[in-house]
Design an enzyme around this catalytic site. Structure first.
Site, PDB file in Angstrom:
ATOM      1  CB  SER A 142      -0.692  -0.454   1.103  1.00 39.61           C
ATOM      2  OG  SER A 142      -2.055   0.836   1.089  1.00 39.61           O
TER       3      SER A 142
ATOM      4  CG  ASP B 217      -7.607  -1.390  -3.204  1.00 40.78           C
ATOM      5  OD1 ASP B 217      -8.091  -0.973  -2.646  1.00 40.78           O
ATOM      6  OD2 ASP B 217      -6.468  -1.635  -3.230  1.00 40.78           O
TER       7      ASP B 217
ATOM      8  CG  HIS C 285      -6.067  -1.602   0.744  1.00 39.20           C
ATOM      9  ND1 HIS C 285      -5.546  -1.074  -0.220  1.00 39.20           N
ATOM     10  CD2 HIS C 285      -5.251  -1.326   1.738  1.00 39.20           C
ATOM     11  CE1 HIS C 285      -4.634  -0.661  -0.280  1.00 39.20           C
ATOM     12  NE2 HIS C 285      -4.590  -0.666   1.466  1.00 39.20           N
TER      13      HIS C 285
END
Length: 431
Positions: free
Chosen positions: A210, A345, A376
């Site tokens: 991320s 996501d 995610h």
């Protein structure tokens, strides 16, 4: 004596009432099917890459990239549930790898920390290889998904160094009025420098999750020397451009506005836990910071504008997002680069995925893998209801790393600099 049986006949319900019940049940089932995305098919990741000897070798040696990713049947096709399970639990039956915490003094008085985990087996390549790992926003080595990945990597023969984002660990006080930001690479660079100096023979696998994916890609692209001794880089679920992402984070599509609120609330807690250091007498950059605006902030953009951009002296939110996004640096990366995103996501809008796709179409060292499901940082696997402890994401990263190590060991002799340079290639590199 005579007896008489008396039958009581229940009044027949109107047919319309039965129809209403049936319609209600059908509606509930329809909503469940739609919300859980049960009709969505399973498929292998959609891969974008150039037709080269290296890419063919990687896909053959890392077959998980070309096979179906099959999430848990009942809920795994919902990006929201995958994301929620990652956010709430991190992982199932998470292990507890043993590591040593290292402290590195920075030039501005800050203290970077990272946790070091030694391998639990020999690497299949016979070489000394270290995973240098950058977690997601506000995360650190104690998060369950990091622990699961570290444990898996250790068992495959990798040393792991995990950065603890500045200010993220609840029991570590800040030593200067600065904390982690969206794209500051200082702490990650310090950790990498320590690893290179302490283990002069080790090669590096760079991994970012991320926000950590943005940091590691920016780090590698900022300076060519940062790619020395790096075998490859893997980025999972990053958004590539904060400037382009900010508009999508204010939209209610896929509930992004709600996720934005939750992440902003978490950032507020981290900032306020260090308010004595961040907003004290010695904090000259935070003189004009308005704490009342921090308390009332409902989005990351409001926090970034009022607090985060000022740590590095950016004059505006636009400048902060421009300077700290890897989209302006990622094209400078010449080591093999695997970019992984999920099509469902809820945090990364599909419009942002043109960045990695275009990069993979233009650069020979890049593979872009887009899964249908995974949410995610979820990517849970399992049969029907219960997920497995190890996720598809964990397996892909280690599988790709293993393939790169194997490539380095048996690469064609004309590739004098091996996988970590796309500038020196065999004449028949295209196949």
């Amino acid at each position: 004596v005579t007896s008489q049986l008396v039958y009581t006949v229940a009044p027949e319900m109107p047919a319309m009432f039965d129809g209403m019940k049936l319609a209600a049940v059908a509606t509930v089932l329809y909503v469940i099917v739609r919300c859980l995305n049960l009709k969505s098919p399973t498929a292998p990741p959609d891969l974008t890459y150039q037709d080269t000897t290296l890419s063919h070798f990687l896909l053959k040696s890392c077959p998980i990239l070309t096979k179906e990713y099959i999430p848990p049947l009942l809920w795994g096709k919902s990006g929201h549930l995958q994301t929620a399970l990652y956010g709430k639990l991190g992982r199932v039956s998470s292990p507890h790898p043993f590591g040593l915490r290292k402290y590195l003094p920075m030039q501005d008085g800050a203290t970077a920390t990272f946790d070091l985990f030694e391998p639990l087996a020999d690497n299949q390549s016979g070489e000394d290889v270290t995973m240098v790992i950058c977690p997601g926003i506000g995360n650190h080595s104690e998060k369950h998904y990091i622990r699961t990945f570290v444990d898996h990597s250790q068992k495959q023969g990798y040393r792991c160094a995990v950065l603890n984002h500045l200010g993220a660990l609840p029991n570590i006080e800040l030593t200067s009025p600065r904390m982690f930001t969206y794209g500051c690479t200082w702490e990650f660079a310090a950790m990498v420098g320590f690893i290179k100096k302490t283990y002069p023979q080790t090669k590096l696998i760079v991994v970012g999750f991320s926000l950590g994916g943005n940091i590691v890609c920016k780090f590698l692209g900022e300076n060519r020397t940062n790619q020395e001794r790096v075998l490859c880089c893997v980025s999972v679920c990053q958004g590539y451009s904060a400037l382009r992402a900010q508009e999508t984070f204010l939209q209610w599509d896929q509930c992004r506005r709600f996720y934005n609120f939750l992440m902003a609330d978490n950032m507020k807690k981290i900032i306020l836990s260090h308010r004595g250091v961040l907003f004290g007498v010695g904090s000259t950059k935070m003189v004009d910071a308005d704490l009342s605006r921090l308390y009332t902030a409902t989005s990351l953009m409001q926090i970034d504008d009022n607090i985060m951009r000022k740590f590095h002296g950016h004059n505006s939110l636009k400048e902060y997002y421009e300077k700290e996004s890897c989209v302006h640096y990622i094209h400078n990366i010449n080591v093999p680069l695997l970019l992984v995103n999920s099509g469902d996501d809820p945090l990364v809008h599909n419009s942002l995925l043109t960045i990695p796709r275009t990069l993979a179409e233009k650069k020979e060292n890049v593979v872009f893998a887009l899964t249908l499901h995974g949410g995610h940082l979820g990517f849970f696997e399992g049969a029907v209801l219960f997920p497995q402890p190890l996720t598809w994401m964990d397996k892909v990263i280690v599988g790709y790393a293993n393939a790169i190590c194997q490539w380095e060991k048996q690469k064609p002799p004309c590739q004098s600099q091996g996988a970590h340079s796309s500038e020196t290639k065999c004449q028949d590199g295209k196949s």
